[in-house]
Write an enzyme that holds these catalytic residues in place. Sequence first.
Site, mmCIF file in Angstrom:
data_model
loop_
_atom_site.group_PDB
_atom_site.id
_atom_site.type_symbol
_atom_site.label_atom_id
_atom_site.label_comp_id
_atom_site.label_asym_id
_atom_site.label_seq_id
_atom_site.Cartn_x
_atom_site.Cartn_y
_atom_site.Cartn_z
ATOM 1 N N SER A 148 -3.089 2.465 11.345
ATOM 2 C CA SER A 148 -1.682 2.881 11.344
ATOM 3 C C SER A 148 -1.483 4.094 10.439
ATOM 4 O O SER A 148 -0.712 4.997 10.751
ATOM 5 C CB SER A 148 -0.784 1.743 10.847
ATOM 6 O OG SER A 148 -0.828 0.666 11.737
ATOM 7 N N LYS A 188 0.813 -1.212 0.000
ATOM 8 C CA LYS A 188 0.000 0.000 0.000
ATOM 9 C C LYS A 188 0.849 1.266 0.000
ATOM 10 O O LYS A 188 0.577 2.205 -0.703
ATOM 11 C CB LYS A 188 -0.894 0.012 1.241
ATOM 12 C CG LYS A 188 -2.070 -0.931 1.123
ATOM 13 C CD LYS A 188 -3.022 -0.775 2.278
ATOM 14 C CE LYS A 188 -2.453 -1.330 3.560
ATOM 15 N NZ LYS A 188 -3.457 -1.521 4.617
HETATM 16 O O1 PNS Z 1 -1.959 -4.278 7.828
HETATM 17 P P1 PNS Z 1 -2.391 -4.535 6.409
HETATM 18 O O2 PNS Z 1 -1.508 -3.762 5.471
HETATM 19 O O3 PNS Z 1 -3.858 -4.257 6.196
HETATM 20 O O4 PNS Z 1 -2.157 -6.100 6.138
HETATM 21 C C1 PNS Z 1 -2.517 -6.667 4.893
HETATM 22 C C2 PNS Z 1 -1.960 -8.110 4.778
HETATM 23 C C3 PNS Z 1 -0.468 -8.111 4.980
HETATM 24 C C4 PNS Z 1 -2.623 -8.965 5.835
HETATM 25 C C5 PNS Z 1 -2.336 -8.623 3.364
HETATM 26 O O5 PNS Z 1 -1.952 -7.676 2.416
HETATM 27 C C6 PNS Z 1 -1.679 -9.962 3.027
HETATM 28 O O6 PNS Z 1 -2.080 -10.978 3.551
HETATM 29 N N1 PNS Z 1 -0.670 -9.914 2.142
HETATM 30 C C7 PNS Z 1 0.093 -11.084 1.764
HETATM 31 C C8 PNS Z 1 -0.062 -11.431 0.282
HETATM 32 C C9 PNS Z 1 -1.212 -12.362 0.086
HETATM 33 O O7 PNS Z 1 -1.302 -13.437 0.663
HETATM 34 N N2 PNS Z 1 -2.152 -11.919 -0.773
HETATM 35 C C10 PNS Z 1 -3.362 -12.634 -1.049
HETATM 36 C C11 PNS Z 1 -4.419 -12.237 -0.046
HETATM 37 S S1 PNS Z 1 -5.950 -12.866 -0.525
#
Ligand code: PNS
Length: 162
Positions: free
Chosen positions: A128, A41
């Site tokens: 955050s 992000k």
């Molecule tokens: O704190 P955040 O940025 O909202 O966390 C988001 C996170 C890290 C949980 C999500 O982006 C994630 O799981 N990323 C890993 C990549 C992945 O597995 N993508 C497919 C998700 S369906």
Amino acid sequence: MATALCPGSFDPVTLGHLDIIERSARHFDEIIVAVIRNPQKTQSLFSLEERQQMLKEATAHVANVRIEFFKGLLVDFAKEHGAEAIVKGLRAVSDFDYELQMAQMNQRLSGIDTFFLSTSPQYSFLSSSLVREVARFGGDVSGMVPDHVKDRLVEMFRGKDA
Ligand code: PNS
């Protein structure tokens, strides 16, 4: 042994995150706080080591929590670590669409279920990114992040032009 993941960017950890981590730790034998190495992000404010250190301090009182990094797919990390569940906090309806989509994708990819905890109401406005923004412009983030995180934010933005 039931292990669950609490994943996120934690840039930085907030009291909202901590609320979800502490409450999850009552329901599972072990919680792995899974810190993503390269959040998509935004450019991270804190380095991986700083995010880890702040999380370690914030969760030191919870015996069955450990902090790990991951990159790539969360479900691959879950399988490598024998985690059978993912826990996420839901702050508001606005979180729901995206979180549901991710939960369904993760379930489809791996069979791993996502459990949603409702965020405690006093933290439902917290994120955050907002904490970073408020701190950047000199606002008071007391009661939104642990004190040691607040100190780091103040230090980070001290003397910097917002
Ligand atoms: O704190 P955040 O940025 O909202 O966390 C988001 C996170 C890290 C949980 C999500 O982006 C994630 O799981 N990323 C890993 C990549 C992945 O597995 N993508 C497919 C998700 S369906």
